[in-house]
Design an enzyme around this catalytic site. Structure first.
Site, PDB file in Angstrom:
ATOM      1  NE  ARG A  82      -3.225  -2.706   2.492  1.00  0.00           N
ATOM      2  CZ  ARG A  82      -4.532  -2.218   3.493  1.00  0.00           C
ATOM      3  NH1 ARG A  82      -4.339  -2.297   4.627  1.00  0.00           N
ATOM      4  NH2 ARG A  82      -5.538  -3.747   3.350  1.00  0.00           N
ATOM      5  CG  ASP A  92       2.304   5.478   2.855  1.00  0.00           C
ATOM      6  OD1 ASP A  92       1.361   5.524   3.139  1.00  0.00           O
ATOM      7  OD2 ASP A  92       3.510   5.748   3.109  1.00  0.00           O
ATOM      8  CE1 TYR A 119       8.455   0.515  -1.650  1.00  0.00           C
ATOM      9  CE2 TYR A 119       9.069  -0.941  -0.514  1.00  0.00           C
ATOM     10  CZ  TYR A 119       8.177   0.061  -0.756  1.00  0.00           C
ATOM     11  OH  TYR A 119       6.413  -0.981  -0.191  1.00  0.00           O
ATOM     12  NE  ARG A 134       7.910   9.603   2.643  1.00  0.00           N
ATOM     13  CZ  ARG A 134       7.086  10.179   2.966  1.00  0.00           C
ATOM     14  NH1 ARG A 134       5.439   8.994   3.704  1.00  0.00           N
ATOM     15  NH2 ARG A 134       6.567  11.255   3.031  1.00  0.00           N
TER      16      ARG A 134
END
Length: 247
Positions: A51, A53, A112, A199
């Protein structure tokens, strides 16, 4: 007769309120579900491998859905879905799976990438996919942080305060910082991630590159389990889900 499908999705997350369907808001899941409903006249749920963001992009997101009594070939479904979704979503591949398949199950790793524009002035061509940092970053300092993040740790200090994951123990198997001209890329491969974890890691490595945090402090931050000691949460538009790896 039920038929199960696996799709590989790329999207620009800038105009979406994340992956997951939300009432009154545009989401990636919502757009794909609407396209399938338009094509098949059937409401379906598209399950995503992760999921993402609001504002986060994906190059290798994976989705799954089930259709009942549909005679369309996978190729026709693929063509139709790409015609029915906006220009900020592309479904690159569709595969019919002979048994029930859920995109969130059987995942062994995700990769990522966090992208940084380290030019003095921001590049217009990178503004949607890179976080601009005008101050020159010390790449060696950032690379020194890699070894402290590798392995299995309690990543509470690198998670959002409202994270609902009951297990903060995660494993990072690969972490690399590299540069191409004035672009810096932080690539992280792991078996699982907490909310905002990548992040916050990116924000902490940026602070290391600014000499605001010494690389060896990463170990102390992990042990402290204190979000206050880690760096800031880097903006979402610099983050891209590159790949989902299955068993």
């Amino acid at each position: 007769m039920k038929r199960w499908f696996k799709i590989e999705i790329e999207y620009d997350g800038g105009n979406f309120h994340g992956w997951q369907t939300q009432p009154g808001k545009r989401t990636v899941q919502g757009d794909i579900e609407k396209a399938i409903e338009t094509l098949t006249h059937t409401k379906v749920t598209v399950h995503g491998a992760g999921r993402t963001d609001a504002g986060v992009h994906a190059k290798g997101q994976v989705g799954s859905f089930c259709l009942t009594d549909c005679s369309l070939t996978p190729e026709k479904i693929l063509s139709a879905l790409n015609a029915l979704t906006g220009e900020d979503i592309t479904i690159h591949k569709i595969e019919e799976i002979p048994q029930p398949f859920y995109a969130r199950k059987g995942i062994i790793a995700k990769i990522y990438r966090y992208s940084i524009d380290n030019n003095r002035y921001p590049s217009p061509l990178l503004r949607k996919t890179h976080f601009h940092v005008s101050k020159p970053l010390d790449l060696n300092k950032m690379k020194e942080c890699e070894k402290y993040l590798l392995g299995t740790h309690d990543f509470t200090a690198f998670s959002a305060s409202d994270s609902t994951d009951p297990n903060p123990i995660k494993t990072i198997t690969e972490c690399s910082v590299k540069s191409e001209k004035n672009e810096i890329f932080i690539d992280i491969k792991g078996t699982g991630f907490l909310k905002n974890m990548v992040r916050i890691i990116a924000g902490t490595l940026i602070y290391a590159g600014m000499c605001k945090i010494e690389p060896e402090k990463i170990a102390q931050i992990l042990q402290s389990r204190s979000r206050a000691l880690a760096g800031p949460t880097a903006p979402p538009h610099g983050l891209t889900l590159l790949k989902v790896i299955y068993e």
